[in-house]
Write a protein that holds these residues in place. Structure first.
Motif, PDB file in Angstrom:
ATOM      1  N   LYS A  49       0.874  -1.219   0.082  1.00 22.21           N
ATOM      2  CA  LYS A  49       0.021  -0.012  -0.073  1.00 22.21           C
ATOM      3  C   LYS A  49       0.762   1.235  -0.021  1.00 22.21           C
ATOM      4  O   LYS A  49       0.684   2.102  -0.694  1.00 22.21           O
ATOM      5  N   ASN A  75       1.811  10.120   0.444  1.00 24.77           N
ATOM      6  CA  ASN A  75       1.559  11.160   1.481  1.00 24.77           C
ATOM      7  C   ASN A  75       1.639  10.729   2.861  1.00 24.77           C
ATOM      8  O   ASN A  75       0.807   9.897   3.535  1.00 24.77           O
ATOM      9  N   ALA A 100      -0.694  -6.686  12.400  1.00 28.03           N
ATOM     10  CA  ALA A 100      -0.564  -5.537  11.735  1.00 28.03           C
ATOM     11  C   ALA A 100      -0.893  -5.616  10.436  1.00 28.03           C
ATOM     12  O   ALA A 100      -0.476  -5.143   9.173  1.00 28.03           O
ATOM     13  N   GLY A 146      -3.683  -7.349  -0.811  1.00 23.16           N
ATOM     14  CA  GLY A 146      -3.385  -8.392   0.413  1.00 23.16           C
ATOM     15  C   GLY A 146      -4.408  -8.406   1.611  1.00 23.16           C
ATOM     16  O   GLY A 146      -4.310  -9.179   2.342  1.00 23.16           O
ATOM     17  N   GLY A 204      -2.080  -0.325  13.906  1.00 19.02           N
ATOM     18  CA  GLY A 204      -2.410   0.187  12.625  1.00 19.02           C
ATOM     19  C   GLY A 204      -3.850   0.181  12.424  1.00 19.02           C
ATOM     20  O   GLY A 204      -4.497   0.302  13.172  1.00 19.02           O
ATOM     21  N   GLY A 233      -2.524  12.049   5.040  1.00 19.92           N
ATOM     22  CA  GLY A 233      -1.160  11.290   5.598  1.00 19.92           C
ATOM     23  C   GLY A 233      -1.478  10.905   7.183  1.00 19.92           C
ATOM     24  O   GLY A 233      -0.864  10.461   7.681  1.00 19.92           O
TER      25      GLY A 233
END
Ligand SMILES: Cc1cc2nc3c(=O)[nH]c(=O)nc-3n(C[C@H](O)[C@H](O)[C@H](O)COP(=O)(O)OP(=O)(O)OC[C@H]3O[C@@H](n4cnc5c(N)ncnc54)[C@H](O)[C@@H]3O)c2cc1C
Length: 343
Positions: A38, A48, A154, A164, A317, A328
């Motif tokens: 990603k 970003n 994660a 994925g 995450g 971001g």
């Protein structure tokens, strides 16, 4: 081989976490054949990576938990960390205020490759199930059985299966007694109902707007598409919208410019340009959503991301119930949680 730590997910949060424990026997398992899938495609391949205006207000989720994490590792800490490792993101505010981009998204990926020189990677390995027997995690993948003393999950959200995404993180959490808040695609365009089919006639056109949704205001470009609407202002709106009406102001500034094609249609339909209310039909779904809103409840995690129900099990995450706005904020969360794990 018994690892000290196994990490599921070679994305932003997993790579950061693994890089912190190079003195341990550590492995990272991922379904993809490469790391950072990603990161690679993010921000038009320039990633970003964070935002100058970081605050818990930029997130949907437990504000106190977010603030505690950013106290330990915020945007300034992230930029210092990147600079120290040879990555120098620069501000570029063309689309969203305060956004930092890398020169290429390969920069952070290559940085994490170096920082993980001691990590054993099990790529092309899809995790199918996890058990804990006598305080050892047994991780069954499509190719191996891996054992570890600690497990960092994660594995991200449900968006972009092609990169994925699976629901394994949520399954593991539930198996160990955690609750998952409602999951929805977010940072995604809206589909529309019949009354807004005129959007399709403007497909490809974008205008500046200010959108009210619940008690939030989202500003920026709105893009008309053949399926409904998208663009930064709509993506941010989707983070806060659950159902019901939103209100669009097509004249957010004194000097707002409205293209001729747009003016012709809205005049014909007699649209209220300052307060155009409508209820989206839905959204474009997980195949197009940048993130998944919702996740593993922070109420059942300690401040260091460890499960309150199973010692040695951690979640970081996007799999956690904290979702950032466009600009971001999601990478910042992934990196902050990865950095602060187990601290
Ligand atoms: C197109 C797109 C562009 C984006 N751009 C930006 C941006 O510019 N800025 C920003 O802040 N955010 C952006 N985001 C959001 C950001 O990418 C995510 O929030 C962030 O990557 C989450 O990090 P993570 O480590 O939690 O999960 P991920 O990066 O999603 O990593 C999870 C990893 O786990 C692996 N995995 C999942 N299930 C299994 C399994 N069963 N077995 C083995 N491995 C598994 C996946 O293959 C994946 O590599 C973007 C997202 C998308 C989809």
């Amino acid at each position: 081989m018994l690892y000290d730590i196994a990490v599921i997910g070679a994305g932003a949060s997993g790579l950061m976490a693994a890089s912190r424990f190079q003195d341990k026997k550590i492995c990272v398992i991922d379904k993809n054949s490469t790391i950072g899938a990603k990161i690679k495609i993010s921000g038009g391949s320039k990633c970003n990576i964070t935002n100058k205006y970081l605050s818990s207000d930029n997130y949907d989720g437990d504000k106190e938990f977010i603030q505690e994490t950013f106290k330990k590792f915020d945007n300034k800490n992230l930029l210092n960390f990147l600079n120290k490792n040879g990555v120098y993101p620069k501000i570029d505010e063309k689309i969203v205020k305060g956004t930092y981009f890398c020169r290429s998204s390969m920069e952070p990926i290559n940085m994490f490759k170096k920082l993980n020189s001691k990590t054993k990677f099990y790529l092309d390995n899809e995790v199918l199930d996890v058990e804990n027997i006598d305080d050892i995690f047994i991780i069954k993948t499509s190719k191996n059985t891996i054992k570890s003393k600690k497990l960092f999950v994660a594995s991200g959200g449900l968006s972009y299966k092609s990169l994925g995404a699976t629901d394994i993180g949520f399954k593991i959490a539930e198996k160990f007694g955690h609750s998952i808040t409602r999951l929805d695609p977010a940072l995604v365009g809206f589909t529309v109902q019949k009354d807004q089919f005129w959007f399709k006639e403007l497909s490809g056109l974008s205008v500046d707007v200010r959108i009210k949704v619940e008690d939030k205001k989202c500003e920026g470009k709105m893009l008309f598409t053949h399926k409904g609407c998208s663009g930064p202002a709509i993506l941010t709106t989707s983070l806060h919208w659950k159902k019901g009406q939103i209100s669009i102001n097509f004249l957010p500034n004194k000097d707002s410019y409205l293209p001729k094609r747009f003016r012709q249609i809205v005049n014909k339909l007699n649209i209220d340009l300052k307060d155009y209310k409508f209820a989206p039909a839905g959204n474009f779904g997980y195949t197009k959503a940048e993130v998944t809103r919702g996740g593993i409840s922070t109420k059942q995690l300690n401040k260091n991301f460890e499960s309150k129900y199973q010692s040695g099990l951690f979640f970081i995450g996007e799999v956690v119930d904290i979702t950032g706005q466009l600009g971001g904020y999601n990478f910042q969360w992934a990196f902050s949680s990865g950095y602060c794990i187990y601290n």
